[in-house]
Design an enzyme around this catalytic site. Sequence first.
Site, PDB file in Angstrom:
ATOM      1  N   ASP A 192       0.000  -4.848  -5.325  1.00 18.04           N
ATOM      2  CA  ASP A 192       0.740  -4.036  -4.365  1.00 18.04           C
ATOM      3  C   ASP A 192       1.926  -3.428  -5.106  1.00 18.04           C
ATOM      4  O   ASP A 192       2.758  -4.155  -5.646  1.00 18.04           O
ATOM      5  CB  ASP A 192       1.245  -4.886  -3.192  1.00 18.04           C
ATOM      6  CG  ASP A 192       0.113  -5.486  -2.373  1.00 18.04           C
ATOM      7  OD1 ASP A 192      -0.866  -4.765  -2.108  1.00 18.04           O
ATOM      8  OD2 ASP A 192       0.215  -6.665  -1.990  1.00 18.04           O
ATOM      9  N   ARG A 248      -2.625   1.611   1.091  1.00 17.19           N
ATOM     10  CA  ARG A 248      -3.945   1.025   0.849  1.00 17.19           C
ATOM     11  C   ARG A 248      -4.709   1.037   2.172  1.00 17.19           C
ATOM     12  O   ARG A 248      -4.182   0.619   3.197  1.00 17.19           O
ATOM     13  CB  ARG A 248      -3.848  -0.402   0.322  1.00 17.19           C
ATOM     14  CG  ARG A 248      -5.229  -0.991  -0.009  1.00 17.19           C
ATOM     15  CD  ARG A 248      -5.171  -2.452  -0.334  1.00 17.19           C
ATOM     16  NE  ARG A 248      -4.368  -2.707  -1.523  1.00 17.19           N
ATOM     17  CZ  ARG A 248      -3.949  -3.925  -1.870  1.00 17.19           C
ATOM     18  NH1 ARG A 248      -4.225  -4.956  -1.095  1.00 17.19           N
ATOM     19  NH2 ARG A 248      -3.243  -4.097  -2.973  1.00 17.19           N
ATOM     20  N   CYS A 263      -1.662  -9.273  -3.538  1.00 11.57           N
ATOM     21  CA  CYS A 263      -2.171  -9.786  -2.270  1.00 11.57           C
ATOM     22  C   CYS A 263      -2.590 -11.245  -2.434  1.00 11.57           C
ATOM     23  O   CYS A 263      -3.341 -11.577  -3.359  1.00 11.57           O
ATOM     24  CB  CYS A 263      -3.359  -8.947  -1.812  1.00 11.57           C
ATOM     25  SG  CYS A 263      -4.178  -9.609  -0.335  1.00 11.57           S
TER      26      CYS A 263
END
Length: 274
Positions: A188, A249, A181
């Site tokens: 990720d 997430r 990120c």
Amino acid sequence: MNPEHSPLGKATVYAAQYDASLLFPIPRAGAREQLGITSALPFFGTDIWNAYELSWLNARGKPQIAVATFYVPAESPNIVESKSFKLYLGSFAQTTFDSIDAVRDTLKRDVSAACGATVSVQLVSPHDFGKLEMEELDGLSLDRLDLDTDVYEPDPSLLKAAEDEAPVEETLVSDLLRSNCPVTGQPDWGSVQIHYVGPQIDHAGLLRYIISFRNHTGFHEQCVERIFLDILHACKPVKLAVYARYTRRGGLDINPFRTNYNQPMPDNARNARQ
């Protein structure tokens, strides 16, 4: 809007009531300019968002739940920052809606406005949860290759193709995609499927290239577009499609799809890590 101004990485205040203003749009243009895209897009496609933590109250105050899927067109001027999306969906929890259709209509209106394009929304209610599919991406696994690598920032020079040989059609997959990120630095994790028609792509080089995203910072959509363009420029396929499925997430998973030819939308089936 700049990602640094988004809710990412900041103390969270959860809204007590529905609030569409929580959605934080981020223009796609900045990242695309870095990739050399300044006019017509060299691809089309969709970002598929699945939301697993959606709940609201019915007219009698009883909580309702659903799994939501959002189909955001790649030509939309904006994406929605994921934490703001989570907070927006969370704002439904103590808000009364007359029906699931009213929830769907509200989601469609708000997310379409934030993205600047029409977003399709599907809601799956609990009695249909058993119909939700789970399967792995189809294709020949690149991860079977036993190789050395030490490149962990995107390097398109790793991509090679046999341009002097007859074209082939292949579908290749890897579960070794990782990026980070750009705001929080959190990893990720994703799986990627690459379908192409053209000069045969060197499998080892392609796997090393996918692994090279390991320390890269970029939103999911931006990483997939970079993969698409790097393969297009380096390997010159006639047809190319790139589809990634990232792990969940904050109750959301993001699954970008980019292609330069007409083909059906890929299945929105969760894989084992999602």
